[in-house]
Design an enzyme around this catalytic site. Structure first.
Site, PDB file in Angstrom:
ATOM      1  CE  LYS A 112      -4.281  -1.945   1.405  1.00 46.23           C
ATOM      2  NZ  LYS A 112      -5.439  -1.981   2.275  1.00 46.23           N
ATOM      3  CE  LYS A 199      -7.820 -11.966  -4.692  1.00 46.06           C
ATOM      4  NZ  LYS A 199      -7.253 -11.989  -3.373  1.00 46.06           N
ATOM      5  CE  LYS A 202     -16.560  -2.551  -6.129  1.00 49.10           C
ATOM      6  NZ  LYS A 202     -17.352  -1.702  -5.242  1.00 49.10           N
TER       7      LYS A 202
HETATM    8  P1  AMP Z   1     -10.856  -7.981  -0.268  1.00 47.30           P
HETATM    9  O1  AMP Z   1     -12.096  -7.170  -0.394  1.00 47.30           O
HETATM   10  O2  AMP Z   1     -10.095  -8.157  -1.532  1.00 47.30           O
HETATM   11  O3  AMP Z   1     -10.001  -7.584   0.902  1.00 47.30           O
HETATM   12  O4  AMP Z   1     -11.340  -9.459   0.095  1.00 47.30           O
HETATM   13  C1  AMP Z   1     -12.197  -9.802   1.161  1.00 47.30           C
HETATM   14  C2  AMP Z   1     -12.209 -11.313   1.295  1.00 47.30           C
HETATM   15  O5  AMP Z   1     -12.585 -11.957   0.065  1.00 47.30           O
HETATM   16  C3  AMP Z   1     -10.836 -11.911   1.650  1.00 47.30           C
HETATM   17  O6  AMP Z   1     -11.015 -12.993   2.533  1.00 47.30           O
HETATM   18  C4  AMP Z   1     -10.284 -12.394   0.322  1.00 47.30           C
HETATM   19  O7  AMP Z   1      -9.382 -13.456   0.475  1.00 47.30           O
HETATM   20  C5  AMP Z   1     -11.560 -12.833  -0.402  1.00 47.30           C
HETATM   21  N1  AMP Z   1     -11.420 -12.669  -1.868  1.00 47.30           N
HETATM   22  C6  AMP Z   1     -11.325 -11.478  -2.531  1.00 47.30           C
HETATM   23  N2  AMP Z   1     -11.241 -11.689  -3.877  1.00 47.30           N
HETATM   24  C7  AMP Z   1     -11.256 -13.028  -4.068  1.00 47.30           C
HETATM   25  C8  AMP Z   1     -11.190 -13.879  -5.224  1.00 47.30           C
HETATM   26  N3  AMP Z   1     -11.113 -13.385  -6.458  1.00 47.30           N
HETATM   27  N4  AMP Z   1     -11.234 -15.219  -5.024  1.00 47.30           N
HETATM   28  C9  AMP Z   1     -11.342 -15.736  -3.778  1.00 47.30           C
HETATM   29  N5  AMP Z   1     -11.409 -15.002  -2.664  1.00 47.30           N
HETATM   30  C10 AMP Z   1     -11.366 -13.660  -2.780  1.00 47.30           C
END
Ligand code: AMP
Ligand code: TRP
Length: 338
Positions: A112, A199, A202
């Site tokens: 970050k 992956k 958003k």
């Molecule tokens: P984030 O909003 O990216 O911090 O993700 C919130 C939760 O969703 C975390 O536990 C991530 O590991 C999971 N997550 C986010 N994107 C993915 C993805 N494309 N596939 C699997 N898990 C995800």
């Protein structure tokens, strides 16, 4: 007191829950509620470590709480972090037990920081961003959980949490904090359909993620245009785009569909249009179910907000108990309750 093991996990209020969040985290949280005592938090204090807009943050925090409920999180298990100020207080104390060096090594902090530097925003690298993992350790340790379900990217923060817990226990000569174990989510990574080398996220932009509260027509369109072959012609290996579609069926669809399509794939007779049709159907049924649940919640918004405040207040009593004990162990003063 029940003898169920305790689970804790948290999510930042980042806007809509997408399919990756749902399959990678939230669906698992919902299932864990059957067998564990669960605490699930929307961590808005973490969200202010990066530049943000206050009105948007408040809206996103409620939105995330509503969406978690629509996904099946029980209201009594849900809290909003800023309604429980003891998290921030414990963060201060744990910070005094952490070393500058170990916090500096956190890769999320480095990432970050690099992100802000690359957009010429170095002056916005906050002390809060540096302290982020200590606040996370406080979120966790304050409820004495046995397990913390998170994705691989949070492994390092969990390791830090265990180190802090052990240091506390060692320094004060008391086995007070549990050292919580990471519960890696079994669901594989969900990939972007528009670019299956990445992956689902958003931050990649609109066409890369599936909004699980979105509308059916849009989901069908996204699935129809999903990239199936990534250009690497290796007939021995399934392309990431196809594997992603199969994984989605395995997570949400029927095993029969999965087996039938897989055997077509093996014999070389699989029509991608048919595979996509099945994926679109399972996703549309998910999206319709979740959107209806969310609409129900939004229709009763005022009351639900009140209930979230209430559940946070009940959960807060446990945080207060921990704080009282920690202060006493650390030689700080705490208010006496008769
Ligand atoms: P984030 O909003 O990216 O911090 O993700 C919130 C939760 O969703 C975390 O536990 C991530 O590991 C999971 N997550 C986010 N994107 C993915 C993805 N494309 N596939 C699997 N898990 C995800
Ligand atoms: N850092 C976590 C993430 O980015 C969110 C988080 C904050 C968290 N506090 C937590 C996760 C406590 C688990 C437990 O996903």
């Amino acid at each position: 007191m029940s003898d169920k093991k305790t689970i804790l996990s948290c999510i930042q209020p980042t806007g809509d829950i997408h399919l990756g969040n749902y399959l990678g985290a939230i669906k698992n949280w919902v299932e864990l509620q059957k067998d564990y005592r669960c605490f699930y938090g929307v961590v808005d204090y973490h969200a202010i470590t990066m530049p943000y807009n206050p009105e948007k943050l408040r809206a996103n925090t409620w939105n995330m709480a509503f969406q978690l409920l629509a996904c099946g999180i029980k209201i009594e298990n849900l809290f909003v972090q800023s309604l429980i100020p003891e998290h921030a207080e414990l963060c201060w104390m744990l910070g005094c037990l952490s070393s500058y060096g170990e916090i500096t090594r956190m890769t999320q902090f480095k990432d970050k920081t690099a992100q802000l530097k690359s957009s010429s925003k170095s002056s916005l690298i906050s002390g809060g961003l540096f302290y982020y993992p200590v606040l996370q350790a406080a979120d966790i340790l304050i409820y004495h959980p046995d397990y913390v379900p998170v994705g691989k990217d949070q492994d390092q923060h969990l390791e830090l949490t265990r180190n802090i817990a052990e240091r506390f226990n060692h320094q004060f000569g008391k086995e007070y904090f549990k050292t919580p174990q990471t519960l890696m989510t079994k669901n594989a990574k969900v990939l972007s359909m528009a670019d299956p080398t990445k992956k689902m996220s958003k931050s990649l932009g609109e066409k890369h993620y599936i909004n699980i509260f979105g509308d059916e027509a849009r989901v069908r369109k996204q699935v129809r245009s999903a990239v199936t072959d990534s250009g690497i012609s290796d007939s021995e290996q399934m392309s990431p785009g196809i594997k992603n579609l199969f994984d989605i069926i395995a997570a949400l669809g029927s095993m029969e569909d999965h087996q039938r399509l897989m055997s077509d794939y093996t014999t070389g007779s699989l029509k991608y249009s048919e595979l996509k049709e099945v994926v679109a159907d399972v996703l549309c049924s998910l999206v319709n179910e979740k959107r209806t649940a969310l609409e129900g919640i939004l229709a009763d918004k005022k009351n639900i907000k009140y209930q979230i405040q209430q559940s946070s207040a009940v959960i807060r009593t446990q945080a207060q108990q921990t704080l009282k004990e920690v202060k006493s162990i650390m030689g700080l003063l705490h208010t006496k309750t008769k």
